[in-house]
Write a protein that holds these residues in place. Sequence first.
Motif, PDB file in Angstrom:
ATOM      1  N   LEU A  43      30.983  21.800  19.026  1.00 29.79           N
ATOM      2  CA  LEU A  43      30.676  20.463  18.477  1.00 29.79           C
ATOM      3  C   LEU A  43      31.582  19.394  19.101  1.00 29.79           C
ATOM      4  N   HIS A  44      32.796  19.779  19.454  1.00 25.99           N
ATOM      5  CA  HIS A  44      33.677  18.830  20.148  1.00 25.99           C
ATOM      6  C   HIS A  44      33.184  18.580  21.575  1.00 25.99           C
ATOM      7  N   ALA A  45      32.691  19.637  22.215  1.00 18.68           N
ATOM      8  CA  ALA A  45      32.268  19.482  23.623  1.00 18.68           C
ATOM      9  C   ALA A  45      31.170  18.432  23.768  1.00 18.68           C
ATOM     10  N   ILE A  46      30.241  18.371  22.782  1.00 15.95           N
ATOM     11  CA  ILE A  46      29.109  17.443  22.940  1.00 15.95           C
ATOM     12  C   ILE A  46      29.475  15.979  22.664  1.00 15.95           C
ATOM     13  N   THR A  47      30.753  15.695  22.429  1.00 19.23           N
ATOM     14  CA  THR A  47      31.151  14.279  22.330  1.00 19.23           C
ATOM     15  C   THR A  47      30.993  13.583  23.686  1.00 19.23           C
ATOM     16  N   VAL A  48      30.943  14.371  24.758  1.00 14.42           N
ATOM     17  CA  VAL A  48      30.478  13.846  26.047  1.00 14.42           C
ATOM     18  C   VAL A  48      29.293  14.720  26.477  1.00 14.42           C
ATOM     19  N   TRP A  49      28.424  14.192  27.323  1.00 21.80           N
ATOM     20  CA  TRP A  49      27.184  14.894  27.676  1.00 21.80           C
ATOM     21  C   TRP A  49      27.449  16.307  28.191  1.00 21.80           C
ATOM     22  N   GLN A  50      26.702  17.263  27.660  1.00 20.17           N
ATOM     23  CA  GLN A  50      26.743  18.637  28.171  1.00 20.17           C
ATOM     24  C   GLN A  50      25.327  19.103  28.456  1.00 20.17           C
ATOM     25  N   ASP A  51      25.124  19.642  29.620  1.00 19.69           N
ATOM     26  CA  ASP A  51      23.854  20.272  29.936  1.00 19.69           C
ATOM     27  C   ASP A  51      23.666  21.477  29.001  1.00 19.69           C
ATOM     28  N   ARG A  99      41.670   6.495   8.558  1.00 23.10           N
ATOM     29  CA  ARG A  99      41.557   5.036   8.735  1.00 23.10           C
ATOM     30  C   ARG A  99      41.227   4.700  10.186  1.00 23.10           C
ATOM     31  N   LEU A 100      40.492   3.624  10.375  1.00 21.38           N
ATOM     32  CA  LEU A 100      40.167   3.182  11.741  1.00 21.38           C
ATOM     33  C   LEU A 100      41.425   2.979  12.576  1.00 21.38           C
ATOM     34  N   GLY A 101      42.452   2.415  11.951  1.00 25.40           N
ATOM     35  CA  GLY A 101      43.696   2.155  12.681  1.00 25.40           C
ATOM     36  C   GLY A 101      44.312   3.432  13.233  1.00 25.40           C
ATOM     37  N   TRP A 102      44.158   4.540  12.499  1.00 23.50           N
ATOM     38  CA  TRP A 102      44.697   5.821  12.973  1.00 23.50           C
ATOM     39  C   TRP A 102      43.949   6.263  14.233  1.00 23.50           C
ATOM     40  N   MET A 103      42.634   6.146  14.165  1.00 23.66           N
ATOM     41  CA  MET A 103      41.819   6.571  15.317  1.00 23.66           C
ATOM     42  C   MET A 103      42.134   5.718  16.541  1.00 23.66           C
ATOM     43  N   ASN A 104      42.357   4.431  16.295  1.00 22.19           N
ATOM     44  CA  ASN A 104      42.633   3.509  17.406  1.00 22.19           C
ATOM     45  C   ASN A 104      43.904   3.857  18.162  1.00 22.19           C
ATOM     46  N   ARG A 105      44.766   4.631  17.557  1.00 24.40           N
ATOM     47  CA  ARG A 105      46.019   4.992  18.228  1.00 24.40           C
ATOM     48  C   ARG A 105      45.910   6.280  19.041  1.00 24.40           C
ATOM     49  N   MET A 106      44.760   6.951  19.000  1.00 27.39           N
ATOM     50  CA  MET A 106      44.644   8.258  19.662  1.00 27.39           C
ATOM     51  C   MET A 106      44.579   8.096  21.184  1.00 27.39           C
ATOM     52  N   THR A 107      45.557   8.646  21.867  1.00 28.42           N
ATOM     53  CA  THR A 107      45.597   8.452  23.329  1.00 28.42           C
ATOM     54  C   THR A 107      44.482   9.226  24.037  1.00 28.42           C
ATOM     55  N   GLN A 108      44.062  10.380  23.467  1.00 24.65           N
ATOM     56  CA  GLN A 108      42.997  11.125  24.155  1.00 24.65           C
ATOM     57  C   GLN A 108      41.698  10.320  24.182  1.00 24.65           C
ATOM     58  N   GLY A 114      38.022   5.622  28.667  1.00 25.35           N
ATOM     59  CA  GLY A 114      38.292   4.773  29.826  1.00 25.35           C
ATOM     60  C   GLY A 114      38.030   3.314  29.499  1.00 25.35           C
ATOM     61  N   LYS A 115      37.632   2.567  30.515  1.00 28.38           N
ATOM     62  CA  LYS A 115      37.436   1.119  30.323  1.00 28.38           C
ATOM     63  C   LYS A 115      36.147   0.829  29.569  1.00 28.38           C
ATOM     64  N   ASN A 116      35.198   1.765  29.664  1.00 29.00           N
ATOM     65  CA  ASN A 116      33.882   1.509  29.099  1.00 29.00           C
ATOM     66  C   ASN A 116      33.731   2.121  27.705  1.00 29.00           C
ATOM     67  N   SER A 117      34.647   1.821  26.791  1.00 30.37           N
ATOM     68  CA  SER A 117      34.617   2.509  25.500  1.00 30.37           C
ATOM     69  C   SER A 117      33.393   2.130  24.665  1.00 30.37           C
ATOM     70  N   GLU A 118      32.807   0.956  24.923  1.00 35.33           N
ATOM     71  CA  GLU A 118      31.589   0.537  24.205  1.00 35.33           C
ATOM     72  C   GLU A 118      30.454   1.532  24.392  1.00 35.33           C
ATOM     73  N   GLY A 123      30.837  10.067  18.265  1.00 38.39           N
ATOM     74  CA  GLY A 123      31.506  11.359  18.073  1.00 38.39           C
ATOM     75  C   GLY A 123      32.832  11.452  18.806  1.00 38.39           C
ATOM     76  N   LEU A 124      32.910  10.863  20.000  1.00 38.88           N
ATOM     77  CA  LEU A 124      34.178  10.913  20.748  1.00 38.88           C
ATOM     78  C   LEU A 124      35.277  10.197  19.968  1.00 38.88           C
ATOM     79  N   TYR A 125      34.898   9.115  19.323  1.00 40.21           N
ATOM     80  CA  TYR A 125      35.854   8.342  18.531  1.00 40.21           C
ATOM     81  C   TYR A 125      36.297   9.134  17.294  1.00 40.21           C
ATOM     82  N   ALA A 126      35.354   9.820  16.673  1.00 40.98           N
ATOM     83  CA  ALA A 126      35.641  10.560  15.435  1.00 40.98           C
ATOM     84  C   ALA A 126      36.178  11.969  15.709  1.00 40.98           C
ATOM     85  N   TYR A 127      36.281  12.321  16.980  1.00 39.51           N
ATOM     86  CA  TYR A 127      36.730  13.656  17.415  1.00 39.51           C
ATOM     87  C   TYR A 127      37.918  14.194  16.609  1.00 39.51           C
ATOM     88  N   PRO A 128      38.998  13.402  16.423  1.00 41.00           N
ATOM     89  CA  PRO A 128      40.174  13.950  15.731  1.00 41.00           C
ATOM     90  C   PRO A 128      39.901  14.310  14.272  1.00 41.00           C
TER      91      PRO A 128
END
Length: 334
Positions: A43-51, A99-108, A114-118, A123-128
């Motif tokens: 479920l974590h892997a599909i936060t970015v596209w997986q074939d 909290r949103l603020g906690w997620m905003n601090r996640m370096t991963q 990257g630059k194109n977070s929009e 799911g990538l944001y909620a990953y942690p």
Amino acid sequence: KPRIFSGIQPSGGLTLGNYLGALRRFAGFQGTGPETIYCVVDLHAITVWQDPAELSRRTREIAAAYMASGVDPEQSILFNQSQVAAHAELAWLFNCVARLGWMNRMTQFKDKAGKNSENSSLGLYAYPSLMAADILAYRATAVPVGDDQKQHVELTRDIAAKFNHDYGVEFFPQPTPLIEGTATRVMSLRDGSKKMSKSDPSDASRINLTDDADTITAKIRKARTDAEPLPGSAEGLKDRPEAKNLLNIYSALTGESIDEILGKFEGQGFGTFKPALAEIAVDVLAPITSKMSQFMADPAEIDRILGKGATRAAEIAQPVVEEAKGIMGMIRSR
Ligand code: TYM
């Protein structure tokens, strides 16, 4: 009750970093007291596209790697995340605690988006938050990981504490990250300031667990280094990140300290050190690689093992999630 939980994403082939920082330590916790639970986090892997076909193959490959490194599916619980619904269910509850603020601090997240977070998945944001659910659905007390996952385990502690505080309970424990050894952060072979990663576009930057002896030797020979000879002690490695990385790898592979190793190579160049390192890396990895391909020859057996593990995992996790829902006031009438 002490319980160990860890997970690996099936989002790419495993690297020497995954092996030295995490995977090879897992088997050692078996039979030492705590229950050991190891997960392939699809479920974590599909936060970015997986074939889809690749995701299935890699999920089996990670399971094979766990077993090849000594994880015994009888002594440990070995399963893939998506077969145990409790993970996704508890993650939702935690989405409403974190909290949103906690997620905003996640370096991963920042690194991966990257630059194109929009354009990143939600799911990538909620990953942690899903990772916190993985750990806390078992009320795990210790989490062996590499250094890069420390921040996520700390966030898990924050989520557990906030849940307990908000509902006035002592329900979730504070899990401890176990980050140990000289290989907690194996760096790229091409750039001593970047971690070795399965998602690096350059294959030369990493050693894969599936690389053969010639490939491993060639990658180490071409690894970036400075031109200085090796110093006599660890202090002399300051400001030499690439040299330091190769010595850390040597140390993790042999169990010798950096000073012991430098005692043997003092004054010598990388032309001598690299072939020695390559030989050791091949010796350590070849048996793992060959066991992995033996397991991979029988995918149906791997699926059967994962299914059995998932049943055992759900027996622990589902009641924990039901209890958490009850604490939050959700009605359960059937
Ligand atoms: P993942 O799949 O990226 O990596 C698996 C494990 O390998 C460690 N690791 C490294 N260690 C040393 N040097 C490196 N270069 C290196 N690269 C990776 C990682 O720290 C990790 O221990 N979010 C996790 C997976 C996960 C998880 C969990 C882990 C999901 N739920 C619950 C523990 C508990 C991840 O992406 O790991």
